[in-house]
Design an enzyme around this catalytic site. Structure first.
Site, PDB file in Angstrom:
ATOM      1  N   GLY A 198       0.828  -1.206   0.000  1.00 31.93           N
ATOM      2  CA  GLY A 198       0.000   0.000   0.000  1.00 31.93           C
ATOM      3  C   GLY A 198       0.862   1.255   0.000  1.00 31.93           C
ATOM      4  O   GLY A 198       2.095   1.177   0.086  1.00 31.93           O
ATOM      5  N   ASP A 199       0.209   2.392  -0.146  1.00 32.73           N
ATOM      6  CA  ASP A 199       0.880   3.704  -0.122  1.00 32.73           C
ATOM      7  C   ASP A 199       1.886   3.885  -1.258  1.00 32.73           C
ATOM      8  O   ASP A 199       2.862   4.614  -1.115  1.00 32.73           O
ATOM      9  CB  ASP A 199       1.607   3.942   1.226  1.00 32.73           C
ATOM     10  CG  ASP A 199       0.694   3.714   2.408  1.00 32.73           C
ATOM     11  OD1 ASP A 199      -0.456   4.154   2.335  1.00 32.73           O
ATOM     12  OD2 ASP A 199       1.136   3.090   3.384  1.00 32.73           O
ATOM     13  N   GLU A 200       1.656   3.241  -2.382  1.00 30.60           N
ATOM     14  CA  GLU A 200       2.616   3.319  -3.488  1.00 30.60           C
ATOM     15  C   GLU A 200       2.447   4.581  -4.327  1.00 30.60           C
ATOM     16  O   GLU A 200       3.266   4.861  -5.199  1.00 30.60           O
ATOM     17  CB  GLU A 200       2.466   2.094  -4.427  1.00 30.60           C
ATOM     18  CG  GLU A 200       2.687   0.745  -3.768  1.00 30.60           C
ATOM     19  CD  GLU A 200       1.397   0.155  -3.218  1.00 30.60           C
ATOM     20  OE1 GLU A 200       0.368   0.873  -3.172  1.00 30.60           O
ATOM     21  OE2 GLU A 200       1.411  -1.022  -2.824  1.00 30.60           O
ATOM     22  N   ASN A 216      -9.770   2.905   5.207  1.00 31.40           N
ATOM     23  CA  ASN A 216      -8.403   2.575   5.655  1.00 31.40           C
ATOM     24  C   ASN A 216      -7.407   3.102   4.614  1.00 31.40           C
ATOM     25  O   ASN A 216      -6.238   3.307   4.895  1.00 31.40           O
ATOM     26  CB  ASN A 216      -8.212   1.062   5.867  1.00 31.40           C
ATOM     27  CG  ASN A 216      -8.739   0.214   4.714  1.00 31.40           C
ATOM     28  OD1 ASN A 216      -9.413   0.705   3.815  1.00 31.40           O
ATOM     29  ND2 ASN A 216      -8.439  -1.065   4.744  1.00 31.40           N
ATOM     30  N   GLY A 237      -5.937   5.909   1.837  1.00 29.49           N
ATOM     31  CA  GLY A 237      -5.824   7.363   1.783  1.00 29.49           C
ATOM     32  C   GLY A 237      -5.049   7.744   0.540  1.00 29.49           C
ATOM     33  O   GLY A 237      -3.946   7.265   0.327  1.00 29.49           O
ATOM     34  N   HIS A 238      -5.665   8.532  -0.312  1.00 35.01           N
ATOM     35  CA  HIS A 238      -4.975   8.982  -1.520  1.00 35.01           C
ATOM     36  C   HIS A 238      -4.626  10.444  -1.364  1.00 35.01           C
ATOM     37  O   HIS A 238      -5.496  11.241  -1.020  1.00 35.01           O
ATOM     38  CB  HIS A 238      -5.898   8.885  -2.743  1.00 35.01           C
ATOM     39  CG  HIS A 238      -6.293   7.491  -3.071  1.00 35.01           C
ATOM     40  ND1 HIS A 238      -5.435   6.427  -2.979  1.00 35.01           N
ATOM     41  CD2 HIS A 238      -7.454   6.995  -3.528  1.00 35.01           C
ATOM     42  CE1 HIS A 238      -6.071   5.343  -3.360  1.00 35.01           C
ATOM     43  NE2 HIS A 238      -7.289   5.643  -3.687  1.00 35.01           N
ATOM     44  N   THR A 263      -5.879   0.103  10.938  1.00 33.96           N
ATOM     45  CA  THR A 263      -6.153   1.538  10.946  1.00 33.96           C
ATOM     46  C   THR A 263      -7.276   1.869  11.940  1.00 33.96           C
ATOM     47  O   THR A 263      -7.627   3.041  12.082  1.00 33.96           O
ATOM     48  CB  THR A 263      -6.581   2.001   9.539  1.00 33.96           C
ATOM     49  OG1 THR A 263      -7.741   1.270   9.154  1.00 33.96           O
ATOM     50  CG2 THR A 263      -5.471   1.777   8.526  1.00 33.96           C
ATOM     51  N   GLN A 291      -4.896  -0.210  -0.942  1.00 33.72           N
ATOM     52  CA  GLN A 291      -3.871  -1.056  -0.304  1.00 33.72           C
ATOM     53  C   GLN A 291      -2.947  -1.678  -1.367  1.00 33.72           C
ATOM     54  O   GLN A 291      -2.749  -1.087  -2.410  1.00 33.72           O
ATOM     55  CB  GLN A 291      -4.495  -2.130   0.599  1.00 33.72           C
ATOM     56  CG  GLN A 291      -5.147  -1.558   1.860  1.00 33.72           C
ATOM     57  CD  GLN A 291      -6.577  -1.113   1.662  1.00 33.72           C
ATOM     58  OE1 GLN A 291      -7.352  -1.800   1.025  1.00 33.72           O
ATOM     59  NE2 GLN A 291      -6.940   0.025   2.190  1.00 33.72           N
ATOM     60  N   PRO A 323       4.274   6.979  11.305  1.00 35.27           N
ATOM     61  CA  PRO A 323       5.477   6.903  10.467  1.00 35.27           C
ATOM     62  C   PRO A 323       5.533   5.536   9.788  1.00 35.27           C
ATOM     63  O   PRO A 323       5.233   4.514  10.408  1.00 35.27           O
ATOM     64  CB  PRO A 323       6.640   7.061  11.456  1.00 35.27           C
ATOM     65  CG  PRO A 323       6.053   7.040  12.815  1.00 35.27           C
ATOM     66  CD  PRO A 323       4.564   7.093  12.730  1.00 35.27           C
ATOM     67  N   ARG A 324       5.867   5.539   8.506  1.00 38.43           N
ATOM     68  CA  ARG A 324       5.940   4.253   7.793  1.00 38.43           C
ATOM     69  C   ARG A 324       7.307   3.623   7.989  1.00 38.43           C
ATOM     70  O   ARG A 324       8.316   4.336   8.075  1.00 38.43           O
ATOM     71  CB  ARG A 324       5.692   4.468   6.305  1.00 38.43           C
ATOM     72  CG  ARG A 324       4.285   4.943   6.035  1.00 38.43           C
ATOM     73  CD  ARG A 324       4.056   5.208   4.550  1.00 38.43           C
ATOM     74  NE  ARG A 324       2.720   5.760   4.345  1.00 38.43           N
ATOM     75  CZ  ARG A 324       2.424   6.719   3.472  1.00 38.43           C
ATOM     76  NH1 ARG A 324       3.364   7.235   2.699  1.00 38.43           N
ATOM     77  NH2 ARG A 324       1.199   7.156   3.359  1.00 38.43           N
ATOM     78  N   LEU A 335      10.931   8.103  -7.511  1.00 36.84           N
ATOM     79  CA  LEU A 335      12.330   7.829  -7.854  1.00 36.84           C
ATOM     80  C   LEU A 335      13.234   8.929  -7.285  1.00 36.84           C
ATOM     81  O   LEU A 335      14.373   8.678  -6.897  1.00 36.84           O
ATOM     82  CB  LEU A 335      12.472   7.763  -9.386  1.00 36.84           C
ATOM     83  CG  LEU A 335      13.846   7.360  -9.914  1.00 36.84           C
ATOM     84  CD1 LEU A 335      14.205   5.935  -9.515  1.00 36.84           C
ATOM     85  CD2 LEU A 335      13.899   7.494 -11.440  1.00 36.84           C
ATOM     86  N   GLY A 390       8.382  13.283  -8.496  1.00 33.57           N
ATOM     87  CA  GLY A 390       8.003  14.359  -7.581  1.00 33.57           C
ATOM     88  C   GLY A 390       6.522  14.280  -7.315  1.00 33.57           C
ATOM     89  O   GLY A 390       5.805  13.552  -8.003  1.00 33.57           O
TER      90      GLY A 390
HETATM   91  P1  IMP Z   1      -7.031  -2.589   8.284  1.00 29.25           P
HETATM   92  O1  IMP Z   1      -7.139  -2.578   6.800  1.00 29.25           O
HETATM   93  O2  IMP Z   1      -7.374  -1.277   8.921  1.00 29.25           O
HETATM   94  O3  IMP Z   1      -7.757  -3.749   8.900  1.00 29.25           O
HETATM   95  O4  IMP Z   1      -5.475  -2.823   8.634  1.00 29.25           O
HETATM   96  C1  IMP Z   1      -4.812  -4.038   8.343  1.00 29.25           C
HETATM   97  C2  IMP Z   1      -3.389  -3.792   7.880  1.00 29.25           C
HETATM   98  O5  IMP Z   1      -3.422  -3.166   6.604  1.00 29.25           O
HETATM   99  C3  IMP Z   1      -2.565  -2.869   8.782  1.00 29.25           C
HETATM  100  O6  IMP Z   1      -1.211  -3.283   8.744  1.00 29.25           O
HETATM  101  C4  IMP Z   1      -2.698  -1.517   8.113  1.00 29.25           C
HETATM  102  O7  IMP Z   1      -1.625  -0.666   8.427  1.00 29.25           O
HETATM  103  C5  IMP Z   1      -2.685  -1.943   6.659  1.00 29.25           C
HETATM  104  N1  IMP Z   1      -3.365  -0.989   5.782  1.00 29.25           N
HETATM  105  C6  IMP Z   1      -4.680  -0.834   5.580  1.00 29.25           C
HETATM  106  N2  IMP Z   1      -4.932   0.111   4.667  1.00 29.25           N
HETATM  107  C7  IMP Z   1      -3.750   0.557   4.248  1.00 29.25           C
HETATM  108  C8  IMP Z   1      -3.352   1.527   3.260  1.00 29.25           C
HETATM  109  O8  IMP Z   1      -4.153   2.151   2.575  1.00 29.25           O
HETATM  110  N3  IMP Z   1      -2.000   1.695   3.117  1.00 29.25           N
HETATM  111  C9  IMP Z   1      -1.087   0.988   3.815  1.00 29.25           C
HETATM  112  N4  IMP Z   1      -1.425   0.072   4.733  1.00 29.25           N
HETATM  113  C10 IMP Z   1      -2.730  -0.140   4.942  1.00 29.25           C
END
Ligand code: IMP
Length: 438
Positions: free
Chosen positions: A12-14, A38, A40-41, A128, A223, A303-304, A331, A415
């Site tokens: 996720g978060d790519e 859960n 977020g864009h 989340t 995700q 923090p990731r 990059l 960027g």
């Molecule tokens: P849940 O989706 O809230 O049940 O969380 C389960 C796992 O997925 C946890 O490790 C969260 O941090 C991860 N997760 C859920 N949604 C995202 C996302 O959009 N980006 C990154 N990690 C996520």
């Protein structure tokens, strides 16, 4: 046709929001098919930053059909708040359509998510806390409340009573919470229903009609592959299927409606929450990459965790998603490093080596990355607009990635803003690619 699925190829978060936003410009419809708030864009457009959790990224393009499909779980408070915010900022939201079959996140789902994590203590998943898991659990148990139930008070109340009945024991710590009051909950959800009613419809039919018209439909995943409940690092996963196959189920289209699958990956790796991360870095380098990349969760602000690019995992993601193209984001975050490591194999306990992503949880927990070292570059990338503008070392790095994974790179992010992007030669002819300017 054509249908293009955009999925996360890591944890996720790519940067899927930005890529979807770019493709959405030419698309006729944008469809979310799984997950909930859960996700977020973050989209940066015309100097403005947009943080969306439920709304398809295409909503920023006026008049496009923007679908929240049946596979999404919807917190109606979050959705109505997002609608209010978009309207306040004068965004036309008339293109939104919500599947009548999508499931709703209820207050008790959030309580159960909190309670479940608290109970797990040190072993917690790091969710989340948005109630995603308990909502999908109710869906599977056939105790879910769906969007269509918002339109009938009697049915809504009856279903809430049935859903709450087996949960009272777990909900004991919240016994006095006013959000659990049956009438108040029913009234709140009926109010959401009134506000959302005009958007509720049979979205599967709408999307199929668009595909029949030969329109360009983008299916937007949330995700990433390694958080997939079936194919990810279970149990440290989300409760839905972020892989491309789920686009069919979560939007109500058939496998033949998908023409291209674009996998989005950062030029390095990140993960939020617990669970294995074989290429994880700690210390100064991790801090540097976290700060440079702004690696803090859009949804929770956490923090990731940061690491090198993991090609074992990316190769796996390419296979389980049938990726036809890669979009490599951020990059620029690697600029200025003398050397860049890229993981091509794992070493497990007792020296075992793994060229493929291991299926076994214990193996994965002990796996550490083995790396190929590549030269870094010092140049600033922000003005690069074609591959040939990139430093030779950056081109070499990208070529190594594409070759290892066996998927061409169509897009390179250099960027945060939408013009800080390079469309590659390989993207030409792809349905999602930018039109060639001659
Ligand atoms: P849940 O989706 O809230 O049940 O969380 C389960 C796992 O997925 C946890 O490790 C969260 O941090 C991860 N997760 C859920 N949604 C995202 C996302 O959009 N980006 C990154 N990690 C996520």
């Amino acid at each position: 046709m054509p249908g293009i699925v955009i999925v996360g190829a890591q944890w996720g978060d790519e940067g899927k929001g930005k890529i979807t936003d770019l493709l959405a410009e030419r698309a006729d419809a944008i469809v979310r098919f799984q997950g909930g708030n859960n996700a977020g864009h973050t989209i940066v457009r015309d100097g403005q930053t947009w943080k969306l959790h439920l709304m398809p990224s295409g909503i920023l393009h006026p008049g496009k059909l923007c679908v929240i499909g049946n596979g999404v779980v919807i917190d109606p408070k979050v959705l109505t708040d997002e609608l209010d915010e978009l309207r306040r900022r004068r965004v036309d939201t008339s293109g939104l359509r919500i599947s009548a079959n999508a499931h709703l996140i209820m207050p008790y789902h959030m309580m159960l998510d909190h309670a479940g994590e608290a109970k797990l203590g040190k072993l917690q998943i790091g969710t989340t806390r948005r109630g995603i898991g308990p909502c999908y659990a109710d869906k599977a148990a056939r105790l879910g409340i769906r969007v269509q139930d918002l339109l009938d008070e009697k049915i809504l109340k009856k279903k809430i009573v049935a859903a709450l009945e087996p949960k009272w024991h777990s909900l004991r710590p919240f016994a006095r919470d006013p959000r659990l009051d049956l009438q108040a909950m029913t009234d709140d959800y009926l109010t959401y229903g009134h506000r959302l009613e005009r958007y509720i419809t049979d979205t599967s039919r709408l999307v199929l009609d668009k595909l029949d018209e030969d329109a360009l439909v983008v299916f937007e995943g949330a995700q990433g592959a390694l958080l997939d409940i079936d194919h990810g690092t279970y149990p440290f996963v989300t409760s839905s299927n972020p892989v491309a196959g789920a686009a069919c189920i979560g939007a109500g289209v058939g496998p033949k409606d998908i023409d291209e699958v674009w996998g989005v990956t950062k030029a390095y790796g990140t993960r939020v929450g617990s669970g294995p991360f074989p290429t994880e870095l700690e210390g100064e380098l991790a801090d540097l990459m976290r700060e440079r990349g702004g690696e803090y969760g859009t949804t929770t602000g956490r923090p990731r965790r940061v690491g090198w690019l993991d090609l074992v995992a990316l190769h796996y993601a390419a296979r389980i998603n049938s990726l036809t193209a890669l979009a490599v984001t951020k990059l620029d975050v690697l600029s200025g490093l003398d050397q860049i490591s890229v993981c091509t194999r794992y070493r497990g306990a007792e020296g075992a080596e793994f060229d493929y992503f291991p299926y076994h949880q214990s193996v994965l927990h002990h796996a550490v990355g083995e790396y190929v070292e590549m030269p870094g570059w010092s140049e600033d990338l922000s003005e690069c607009r074609s591959e040939s503008d990139l430093p030779a070392a950056a081109r070499e790095y990208l070529a190594f990635v594409a070759d290892f994974v066996g998927v061409p790179i169509a897009l390179i992010g250099i960027g945060p803003s939408r013009d800080e992007i390079i469309w590659t030669e390989a993207s030409r002819g792809m349905a999602g690619a930018a039109p060639v300017v001659s």
